[in-house]
Design a protein around this motif. Structure first.
Motif, PDB file in Angstrom:
ATOM      1  N   ASN A   1     -12.727  11.198   0.691  1.00 54.90           N
ATOM      2  CA  ASN A   1     -11.486  11.932   0.457  1.00 54.90           C
ATOM      3  C   ASN A   1     -11.438  12.215  -1.036  1.00 54.90           C
ATOM      4  N   GLN A   2     -11.740  13.434  -1.415  1.00 53.48           N
ATOM      5  CA  GLN A   2     -11.879  13.792  -2.818  1.00 53.48           C
ATOM      6  C   GLN A   2     -10.552  14.269  -3.388  1.00 53.48           C
ATOM      7  N   GLY A   3     -10.010  13.524  -4.351  1.00 55.03           N
ATOM      8  CA  GLY A   3      -8.758  13.884  -5.006  1.00 55.03           C
ATOM      9  C   GLY A   3      -7.538  13.489  -4.198  1.00 55.03           C
ATOM     10  N   VAL A   4      -6.387  13.451  -4.848  1.00 54.00           N
ATOM     11  CA  VAL A   4      -5.135  13.065  -4.204  1.00 54.00           C
ATOM     12  C   VAL A   4      -4.812  14.010  -3.051  1.00 54.00           C
ATOM     13  N   VAL A   5      -4.930  15.307  -3.294  1.00 52.56           N
ATOM     14  CA  VAL A   5      -4.621  16.293  -2.262  1.00 52.56           C
ATOM     15  C   VAL A   5      -5.600  16.183  -1.092  1.00 52.56           C
ATOM     16  N   GLY A   6      -6.819  15.724  -1.360  1.00 46.90           N
ATOM     17  CA  GLY A   6      -7.812  15.523  -0.313  1.00 46.90           C
ATOM     18  C   GLY A   6      -7.606  14.238   0.468  1.00 46.90           C
ATOM     19  N   GLY A   7      -6.619  13.442   0.100  1.00 45.68           N
ATOM     20  CA  GLY A   7      -6.293  12.237   0.850  1.00 45.68           C
ATOM     21  C   GLY A   7      -6.788  10.939   0.250  1.00 45.68           C
ATOM     22  N   ALA A   8      -7.349  10.976  -0.961  1.00 44.74           N
ATOM     23  CA  ALA A   8      -7.846   9.741  -1.585  1.00 44.74           C
ATOM     24  C   ALA A   8      -6.678   8.844  -1.972  1.00 44.74           C
ATOM     25  N   GLY A   9      -6.710   7.603  -1.497  1.00 38.70           N
ATOM     26  CA  GLY A   9      -5.679   6.635  -1.867  1.00 38.70           C
ATOM     27  C   GLY A   9      -5.826   6.194  -3.312  1.00 38.70           C
TER      28      GLY A   9
ATOM     29  N   TYR B   1       0.830  -1.207   0.000  1.00 38.95           N
ATOM     30  CA  TYR B   1       0.000   0.000   0.000  1.00 38.95           C
ATOM     31  C   TYR B   1       0.864   1.256   0.000  1.00 38.95           C
ATOM     32  N   ILE B   2       1.859   1.285   0.870  1.00 38.11           N
ATOM     33  CA  ILE B   2       2.730   2.455   0.962  1.00 38.11           C
ATOM     34  C   ILE B   2       3.432   2.713  -0.358  1.00 38.11           C
ATOM     35  N   GLY B   3       3.867   1.638  -1.030  1.00 36.48           N
ATOM     36  CA  GLY B   3       4.560   1.772  -2.308  1.00 36.48           C
ATOM     37  C   GLY B   3       3.651   2.100  -3.472  1.00 36.48           C
ATOM     38  N   GLY B   4       2.339   2.037  -3.254  1.00 36.59           N
ATOM     39  CA  GLY B   4       1.400   2.417  -4.311  1.00 36.59           C
ATOM     40  C   GLY B   4       1.068   1.315  -5.293  1.00 36.59           C
ATOM     41  N   GLU B   5       1.455   0.073  -5.009  1.00 36.48           N
ATOM     42  CA  GLU B   5       1.170  -1.022  -5.930  1.00 36.48           C
ATOM     43  C   GLU B   5      -0.338  -1.197  -6.108  1.00 36.48           C
ATOM     44  N   GLY B   6      -0.769  -1.284  -7.340  1.00 40.76           N
ATOM     45  CA  GLY B   6      -2.176  -1.514  -7.635  1.00 40.76           C
ATOM     46  C   GLY B   6      -3.016  -0.257  -7.689  1.00 40.76           C
ATOM     47  N   LYS B   7      -2.441   0.887  -7.357  1.00 37.16           N
ATOM     48  CA  LYS B   7      -3.205   2.129  -7.425  1.00 37.16           C
ATOM     49  C   LYS B   7      -3.125   2.673  -8.844  1.00 37.16           C
ATOM     50  N   PRO B   8      -4.269   3.100  -9.402  1.00 37.30           N
ATOM     51  CA  PRO B   8      -4.228   3.658 -10.747  1.00 37.30           C
ATOM     52  C   PRO B   8      -3.427   4.958 -10.763  1.00 37.30           C
ATOM     53  N   GLN B   9      -2.623   5.144 -11.784  1.00 42.70           N
ATOM     54  CA  GLN B   9      -1.786   6.327 -11.884  1.00 42.70           C
ATOM     55  C   GLN B   9      -2.455   7.455 -12.671  1.00 42.70           C
ATOM     56  N   SER B  10      -3.582   7.174 -13.299  1.00 44.00           N
ATOM     57  CA  SER B  10      -4.291   8.201 -14.060  1.00 44.00           C
ATOM     58  C   SER B  10      -5.777   7.914 -13.942  1.00 44.00           C
ATOM     59  N   ASP B  11      -6.570   8.596 -14.741  1.00 44.29           N
ATOM     60  CA  ASP B  11      -8.008   8.367 -14.733  1.00 44.29           C
ATOM     61  C   ASP B  11      -8.403   7.178 -15.597  1.00 44.29           C
ATOM     62  N   ALA B  12      -7.440   6.501 -16.166  1.00 44.90           N
ATOM     63  CA  ALA B  12      -7.743   5.353 -17.022  1.00 44.90           C
ATOM     64  C   ALA B  12      -8.408   4.251 -16.204  1.00 44.90           C
TER      65      ALA B  12
END
Length: 193
Positions: free
Chosen positions: A137-145, A39-50
């Motif tokens: 948590n709306q958006g990256v800056v809002g804390g959305a993982g 989770y900390i490394g960001g594995e599996g998190k989408p990098q864009s809106d795709a």
């Protein structure tokens, strides 16, 4: 004053390398949570809106048990958080891949709200929480993982659930496996009104 520990040192008075102390008994107990590094490394998190590789788009294609899905609706579903803040931490998620709350259709918004209510009812029946944290948590800056796919958190709370472990030890203690928690909440999920 005590003399320096010389375990692993090659000359008298020389200090050992810090890694040599790993496994040396001391007064501390350790809870190892290496799965958190994914989770900390960001594995599996989408990098864009795709939509491709979005976990929230992929989860509904799995079985309820495999995807940790508690309930399915027409337009949204409820799923356990894989990295929960507290036991029973649910998320209500629209099936449609949208990032912003304002993009919900009126029907999606209504069912999302209904699923939050049903989450509270099921969690009260299954685990008797004393309160809830509910929010988006709306958006990256809002804390959305996972900012690319809207989701709303329903976190059950109990008096004293924020003890020293998360604050000092940066560790959460969860008393039950996720599949067991999913089964209890799914069984307590209210019938559609």
């Amino acid at each position: 004053m005590t003399a320096p520990v010389e375990s692993g040192a090659s000359h008298p008075g020389e200090l050992a390398e810090p890694y040599e102390f790993a496994g040396v008994p001391d007064a501390f107990q350790r809870l190892w949570t290496p799965h958190r590094m994914v989770y900390i490394g960001g594995e599996g998190k989408p990098q864009s809106d795709a939509e491709h590789h979005c976990p929230f788009c992929e989860i509904p294609s799995r079985s309820d048990d495999d995807g940790l899905i508690v309930a399915r609706g027409e337009l949204v579903f409820a799923v356990l958080n894989l990295y929960p803040y507290n036991p029973g931490h649910l998320m209500t998620v629209p099936y449609r891949h949208i990032a912003d709350f304002t993009e919900l259709t009126p029907d999606e918004g209504a069912e999302l709200s209904l699923f939050v209510q049903q989450s509270m009812i099921a969690l009260r029946a299954a685990a008797n929480p004393m309160g809830f944290n509910i929010g988006i948590n709306q958006g990256v800056v809002g804390g959305a993982g996972i900012a690319a796919h809207l989701h709303q958190h329903v976190v059950p709370r109990w008096g004293g659930d924020m003890n020293f472990m998360p604050i000092v030890g940066h560790t959460r203690v969860l008393p039950q496996l996720l599949h067991e928690t999913r089964a209890l909440i799914a069984e307590a999920w209210p019938a559609t009104r």
